[in-house]
Design a protein around this motif. Sequence first.
Motif, short mmCIF file in Angstrom:
data_model
loop_
_atom_site.label_atom_id
_atom_site.label_comp_id
_atom_site.label_asym_id
_atom_site.label_seq_id
_atom_site.Cartn_x
_atom_site.Cartn_y
_atom_site.Cartn_z
N ALA A 1 0.83 -1.20 0.00
CA ALA A 1 0.00 0.00 0.00
C ALA A 1 0.87 1.25 0.00
N ILE A 2 1.96 1.23 0.76
CA ILE A 2 2.86 2.38 0.78
C ILE A 2 3.53 2.54 -0.58
N GLU A 3 3.92 1.44 -1.19
CA GLU A 3 4.53 1.51 -2.52
C GLU A 3 3.55 2.05 -3.55
N ALA A 4 2.27 1.68 -3.42
CA ALA A 4 1.26 2.19 -4.35
C ALA A 4 1.10 3.69 -4.20
N LEU A 5 1.17 4.19 -2.97
CA LEU A 5 1.08 5.64 -2.75
C LEU A 5 2.26 6.35 -3.41
N GLU A 6 3.46 5.78 -3.28
CA GLU A 6 4.65 6.38 -3.88
C GLU A 6 4.53 6.42 -5.41
N ASP A 7 3.84 5.44 -5.98
CA ASP A 7 3.75 5.35 -7.44
C ASP A 7 2.68 6.25 -8.03
N LEU A 8 1.80 6.80 -7.19
CA LEU A 8 0.77 7.69 -7.71
C LEU A 8 1.39 9.00 -8.20
N GLY A 9 0.69 9.66 -9.12
CA GLY A 9 1.12 10.99 -9.54
C GLY A 9 0.74 12.02 -8.49
N LYS A 10 0.35 13.19 -8.94
CA LYS A 10 -0.02 14.23 -7.99
C LYS A 10 -1.33 13.93 -7.28
N GLU A 11 -2.14 13.05 -7.86
CA GLU A 11 -3.39 12.63 -7.23
C GLU A 11 -3.78 11.29 -7.83
N GLY A 12 -4.82 10.70 -7.25
CA GLY A 12 -5.27 9.42 -7.75
C GLY A 12 -6.11 8.69 -6.71
N THR A 13 -6.42 7.43 -7.01
CA THR A 13 -7.17 6.59 -6.10
C THR A 13 -6.22 5.61 -5.42
N TRP A 14 -6.24 5.61 -4.11
CA TRP A 14 -5.32 4.79 -3.32
C TRP A 14 -6.13 3.72 -2.58
N GLU A 15 -5.80 2.48 -2.82
CA GLU A 15 -6.46 1.37 -2.12
C GLU A 15 -5.64 1.03 -0.88
N VAL A 16 -6.25 1.24 0.29
CA VAL A 16 -5.54 1.05 1.54
C VAL A 16 -6.55 0.70 2.63
N PHE A 17 -6.19 -0.25 3.48
CA PHE A 17 -7.06 -0.71 4.57
C PHE A 17 -8.45 -1.09 4.07
N GLY A 18 -8.50 -1.66 2.86
CA GLY A 18 -9.77 -2.11 2.32
C GLY A 18 -10.67 -1.02 1.79
N ARG A 19 -10.16 0.19 1.69
CA ARG A 19 -10.95 1.32 1.16
C ARG A 19 -10.26 1.92 -0.05
N ARG A 20 -11.07 2.57 -0.91
CA ARG A 20 -10.54 3.30 -2.05
C ARG A 20 -10.64 4.80 -1.73
N LEU A 21 -9.48 5.40 -1.49
CA LEU A 21 -9.42 6.81 -1.12
C LEU A 21 -8.99 7.66 -2.31
N LYS A 22 -9.71 8.73 -2.57
CA LYS A 22 -9.26 9.70 -3.57
C LYS A 22 -8.32 10.67 -2.86
N VAL A 23 -7.04 10.65 -3.24
CA VAL A 23 -6.04 11.51 -2.61
C VAL A 23 -5.58 12.56 -3.63
N THR A 24 -5.35 13.76 -3.12
CA THR A 24 -5.07 14.89 -4.01
C THR A 24 -3.86 15.66 -3.53
N ASN A 25 -3.27 16.43 -4.45
CA ASN A 25 -2.17 17.36 -4.12
C ASN A 25 -1.05 16.67 -3.34
N LEU A 26 -0.64 15.50 -3.81
CA LEU A 26 0.29 14.68 -3.04
C LEU A 26 1.67 15.31 -2.91
N ASP A 27 2.04 16.17 -3.81
CA ASP A 27 3.36 16.80 -3.72
C ASP A 27 3.32 18.18 -3.05
N LYS A 28 2.17 18.54 -2.50
CA LYS A 28 2.03 19.83 -1.83
C LYS A 28 2.80 19.81 -0.52
N VAL A 29 3.56 20.89 -0.25
CA VAL A 29 4.30 21.00 1.02
C VAL A 29 3.33 21.37 2.13
#
Length: 523
Positions: free
Chosen positions: A217-245
């Motif tokens: 799951a951590i590797e999948a987060l690292e592979d996402l672009g600036k946003e995307g859908t992350w499957e973690v803990f059995g849920r599909r989370l829409k995550v955004t602005n991943l490179d924002k400080v």
Amino acid sequence: MGELATYRRMRDFRRSPEPAGTTPGEADGARRFVVQRHRASHLHYDLRFEIDGVLVSWAVPKGPTLDPKVRRMAVHVEDHPIEYMSFEGVIPGGQYGGGDVIVWDTGTWEPVKTDDPGRAVADGELHAEMHGEKLRGRLVLVRRDDARPGEKEQWLLLHKNDEHAVPGWDPEEHLASVLTGRTNDDVAADPDRVWRSGAPAGEAEESLLPEPVPDEAIEALEDLGKEGTWEVFGRRLKVTNLDKVLFPGDPPVTKRELLAYVARVAPVSLPYLEGRAINLHRYPNGADKAGFWHKELPSHAPSWLPRWDNPEADAGETQTYLVVDEPAALLWAANFGALEWHPWTSRTTAMHEPTYALVDLDPGERTTWEELLDLARLHRTAIEHLGLVARAKVTGKRGIQIWIPVRPGYTFDETRAWTEKLSRTVGKVLPDLVSWKWEKKQRKGLARLDYTQNAINKTLVAPYSTRPSREAPVSVPIAWHELDDPGLRPDRWTIRTVLDRLDDRGDPFRALLGVEQDLPDIT
């Protein structure tokens, strides 16, 4: 044997983690024994032999020895269930036998001079050939005849002068568990397991160690672009602005790094969040910009998020709160810009009954760190004198907080009054360091021992929550003895260092889980 009736009668299994036990039956294979080093109201060693499907037990205040010249007093206590054989953990304060337990020794044994050890115990003399890691050779238990009516039987325990005898052998020089290598101090500070009395004893053991997030799951987060859908803990989370400080630093901390941290720490923090409404301190533009409190769960929140409707909310007040009943809910909050998590002290099922009494040591502008530590150590001394289970936590900013678990039924008025009395008693020792003024500007830079947080919907930052400052510091539970660590600082750990600490030291607040205790009178 007592068929465990006495054991069960003396314990409240709704509150104690000890096993209730099943019907005694014949053990398979060799007979087993265990010696548990037990720090209850008084330190003692529990010597238990497997006989007729139960653990026939003696409490030995000074512990068994290999020294043939030593005679130990041993008190014959109630039989214990076989499932107790490997119990190592903490019995909640306020319960019969409350305290920490380790498996000091275990192995097999053989009855000597009898084929019926149960009858031998009834007749008042048991000879046992021990095959343990610490105890080897012949032990003898002999009942004394001078017990008064109503008293527990007094026995003598001795070791025969055989090839395994060791003159001068002291059990207190061999303190580690033979199962885990841990001491009672280790277990008290960070228990790994409890027993849940609602289940049959054979199923009652429950690990307190959280299930970690999968590496994938951590590797999948690292592979996402600036946003995307992350499957973690059995849920599909829409995550955004991943490179924002989100936190300034060298290098700065991005949202991607924050989410990776929250994914790893959420299973550890979950026991202090679940079942509670949570107030979120949001910083959507980063920790170096102004933040704001957000309590109402937004209408766009996904339907799977746990939530609670406050039945007492008036018009204009928060109606629906987020409840972090699963790790993915905390990740949603972090993606929503929540850099701080503040759970209620009460549960949604009993909103007017706090589960902790809280002490907030709030330093003033003139308060040095060493002075704050002095105040924390005085609270530690007072709490230990009162016989309470409690732990401290550095806030990640400047302060220290102390959490004291309490039994159900207390009101906020009661915990606030008790905490005020505790802190005013402590404050008398160092009156020049403490102000009791409410307004900060009236305190003249002195520390405040804040008992007013013991109120409904007044919250303290959660264990392992980040704080909105440079490098992303974290509010971290500590063991009592760490108040004496010269390297301790309130912002010592960040999201880049606290996970290594958890791997090395565990979570000191685990010692609070399941503890329900009365608040004693303070005179």
